[in-house]
Design a protein around this motif. Structure first.
Motif, PDB file in Angstrom:
ATOM      1  N   ASP A  36     -12.895   0.231  47.332  1.00 39.15           N
ATOM      2  CA  ASP A  36     -13.201  -0.965  46.544  1.00 39.15           C
ATOM      3  C   ASP A  36     -12.026  -1.485  45.725  1.00 39.15           C
ATOM      4  O   ASP A  36     -12.102  -2.595  45.202  1.00 39.15           O
ATOM      5  CB  ASP A  36     -14.370  -0.667  45.603  1.00 39.15           C
ATOM      6  N   PHE A  37     -10.965  -0.693  45.613  1.00 43.83           N
ATOM      7  CA  PHE A  37      -9.828  -1.105  44.798  1.00 43.83           C
ATOM      8  C   PHE A  37      -8.573  -1.100  45.660  1.00 43.83           C
ATOM      9  O   PHE A  37      -8.394  -0.253  46.533  1.00 43.83           O
ATOM     10  CB  PHE A  37      -9.650  -0.170  43.605  1.00 43.83           C
ATOM     11  N   GLN A  47      -4.085  -1.757  42.372  1.00 44.18           N
ATOM     12  CA  GLN A  47      -4.986  -1.471  41.257  1.00 44.18           C
ATOM     13  C   GLN A  47      -5.077   0.031  40.994  1.00 44.18           C
ATOM     14  O   GLN A  47      -5.106   0.467  39.826  1.00 44.18           O
ATOM     15  CB  GLN A  47      -6.370  -2.040  41.559  1.00 44.18           C
ATOM     16  N   GLN A  95     -18.800  -3.795  38.225  1.00 43.61           N
ATOM     17  CA  GLN A  95     -18.088  -2.549  37.961  1.00 43.61           C
ATOM     18  C   GLN A  95     -16.603  -2.685  38.282  1.00 43.61           C
ATOM     19  O   GLN A  95     -15.740  -2.160  37.567  1.00 43.61           O
ATOM     20  CB  GLN A  95     -18.708  -1.408  38.775  1.00 43.61           C
ATOM     21  N   LYS A  96     -16.281  -3.395  39.362  1.00 40.98           N
ATOM     22  CA  LYS A  96     -14.873  -3.603  39.702  1.00 40.98           C
ATOM     23  C   LYS A  96     -14.181  -4.450  38.636  1.00 40.98           C
ATOM     24  O   LYS A  96     -13.034  -4.188  38.269  1.00 40.98           O
ATOM     25  CB  LYS A  96     -14.760  -4.256  41.080  1.00 40.98           C
ATOM     26  N   ARG A  97     -14.886  -5.468  38.137  1.00 40.58           N
ATOM     27  CA  ARG A  97     -14.300  -6.312  37.089  1.00 40.58           C
ATOM     28  C   ARG A  97     -14.047  -5.487  35.825  1.00 40.58           C
ATOM     29  O   ARG A  97     -12.962  -5.571  35.226  1.00 40.58           O
ATOM     30  CB  ARG A  97     -15.226  -7.485  36.771  1.00 40.58           C
ATOM     31  N   THR A 137     -11.155  -2.948  36.390  1.00 45.42           N
ATOM     32  CA  THR A 137      -9.845  -3.599  36.499  1.00 45.42           C
ATOM     33  C   THR A 137      -9.381  -4.137  35.151  1.00 45.42           C
ATOM     34  O   THR A 137      -8.222  -3.959  34.750  1.00 45.42           O
ATOM     35  CB  THR A 137      -9.897  -4.737  37.532  1.00 45.42           C
ATOM     36  N   LEU A 180      -9.675   5.682  37.676  1.00 43.75           N
ATOM     37  CA  LEU A 180     -10.542   5.644  38.847  1.00 43.75           C
ATOM     38  C   LEU A 180     -10.765   7.031  39.457  1.00 43.75           C
ATOM     39  O   LEU A 180     -11.755   7.239  40.168  1.00 43.75           O
ATOM     40  CB  LEU A 180      -9.956   4.703  39.894  1.00 43.75           C
ATOM     41  N   ALA A 204     -15.872   4.338  37.782  1.00 45.48           N
ATOM     42  CA  ALA A 204     -16.270   3.117  38.496  1.00 45.48           C
ATOM     43  C   ALA A 204     -16.585   3.396  39.963  1.00 45.48           C
ATOM     44  O   ALA A 204     -17.596   2.888  40.486  1.00 45.48           O
ATOM     45  CB  ALA A 204     -15.175   2.058  38.360  1.00 45.48           C
ATOM     46  N   ILE A 223     -20.191   2.545  41.728  1.00 44.19           N
ATOM     47  CA  ILE A 223     -20.325   1.699  42.914  1.00 44.19           C
ATOM     48  C   ILE A 223     -20.995   2.482  44.045  1.00 44.19           C
ATOM     49  O   ILE A 223     -21.818   1.933  44.795  1.00 44.19           O
ATOM     50  CB  ILE A 223     -18.939   1.177  43.338  1.00 44.19           C
TER      51      ILE A 223
END
Length: 416
Positions: free
Chosen positions: A46-47, A51, A370-372, A375, A381, A397, A401
């Motif tokens: 997801d990242f 990131q 959650q990603k927002r 980040t 992470l 996070a 997710i």
């Protein structure tokens, strides 16, 4: 106090400790999604590589001053417990015994904070380098001094109370335990309306679609909420957050003003998480466990102070010069209890996540939110085992997710 008194305190401590384990065992949601298929947490899913690298670099940069500050705190506490340092510093003070105790707490706190101050500056500099802090040095210094003042005042009251009870009662641990319990409960009521405004200004969220939707969601969820407030956090940080505090007449959901820049569905999901805390009375149960833990701490202080007093250079805990050793023991107890508190907290936070998913039935937006958050906050992470145990009060996070994906599979809806 002879062996009989210590035996009585020991029995009381065992009973109270068992009671805490029962309360925690019965109120902690050990499985947030019973029966859900397990999905592995994978930051790379997801990242982006950039990131992930940024999060690792930030963790390294903040970890050095963070661990040094923790180490300094523990070393100072150890010196107060295992050496006459505290008694010697307090021995030069004059005045009634209770004034000397208060001054002693102040002096020792100032010494420790003066030693830690450069590390705090280092940490703040890193936050600025990564764009997380929006404070100038005057604002940062003011916040830090206010925090020190509040903590010193509370510690001073607690230490004076312990010494006063020890000077008056042979079994002082009994009223001390009762007082610690009552003080923790009172602080939980008072903190939202007395201490939170010291650091932030709050306003009721303006009328509009978001406020209407949030209040309607709370009503649909069956959670009575006194108000939805907006905190002026942007004058201090770019991090995004929301939380629930208080209970009963003081319960309110607080949203950082910079979170309002996110898409409305994501804000609603953050608040749905907070409604999960409110609906499950997490603040109430947390206060109960904290109060029981404080009472147990008073009993343990009675039990361990006998062996400590000689190394600390005091005759007994009724000696006003014992304030230093009491402070040291409190600091060590707080550190040692932290991992257990984080372990329970992660399960409670996972339940609130599951509540948000059940309430909104939108795992895709949940994952986006959650990603927002991760980040914007440069969250770790993939923390190592030590960091996870010491600092992680929430699931990571990627873990959150992964829960959204598990929930989607369990409920047969499209997942992130």
């Amino acid at each position: 106090m002879g062996r009989r008194g210590r035996r009585q305190a020991g029995v009381a401590g065992v009973v109270l400790g068992a009671g805490i384990l029962v309360v925690v065992g019965l109120t902690t949601p050990w499985q947030a999604l019973p029966g859900a298929p397990e999905v592995a947490a994978d930051p790379a899913a997801d990242f982006t590589a950039g990131q992930i690298a940024r999060a690792q670099a930030f963790d390294t940069a903040t970890g050095v001053p963070g661990y040094l500050s923790l180490g300094l705190t523990l070393v100072f506490a150890g010196l107060l417990v295992a050496t006459p340092l505290g008694a010697r510093i307090l021995g030069v003070l004059r005045g009634p015994w209770w004034v000397r105790v208060l001054l002693g707490v102040l002096v020792l706190t100032v010494v420790e904070e003066a030693l830690r101050w450069p590390l705090g500056v280092w940490f703040e500099t890193v936050l600025r380098d990564y764009g997380l802090s929006t404070q100038d040095w005057a604002s940062w210094t003011g916040d830090r001094l206010k925090s020190i003042a509040i903590n010193t005042a509370l510690l001073g009251v607690m230490v004076v109370a312990v010494v006063a009870l020890a000077r008056r009662f042979r079994r002082w641990w009994i009223p001390a335990a009762a007082g610690a319990f009552a003080l923790t409960v009172a602080a939980s009521f008072v903190y939202p309306v007395v201490f939170e405004p010291v650091f932030n200004d709050f306003r009721s969220m303006s009328e509009g679609p978001l406020r209407t939707n949030l209040l309607a969601m709370a009503e649909r969820d069956g959670v009575p909420v006194e108000d939805v407030l907006v905190a002026d956090a942007s004058r201090r940080t770019t991090a995004l957050n929301a939380y629930v505090s208080g209970f009963g007449a003081t319960r309110r959901i607080v949203v950082y003003d910079n979170l309002l820049k996110a898409p409305q569905p994501e804000v609603e999901l953050v608040v749905a998480h907070e409604l999960g805390h409110a609906g499950e009375n997490d603040v109430l149960y947390g206060t109960l466990v904290g109060a029981l833990g404080a009472a147990l701490g008073a009993i343990l202080l009675f039990l361990v102070f006998g062996p400590v007093r000689r190394r600390a250079g005091v005759t007994s805990i009724a000696d006003w010069r014992a304030a230093g050793a009491i402070l040291g023991l409190m600091t060590l107890a707080t550190f040692l209890s932290g991992p257990a508190q984080n372990f329970v907290s992660r399960h409670i936070e996972a339940r609130a996540d599951a509540h948000a998913l059940n309430l909104t039935r939108d795992p895709v937006t949940f994952a986006a939110m959650q990603k927002r958050l991760a980040t914007a906050n440069i969250s770790d992470l993939s923390p190592d085992a030590v960091e996870y145990v010491l600092y992680a009060s929430h699931p990571t996070a990627p873990e959150r997710i992964a829960m959204a994906r598990s929930w989607a599979k369990l409920n047969g809806v499209p997942g992130p």
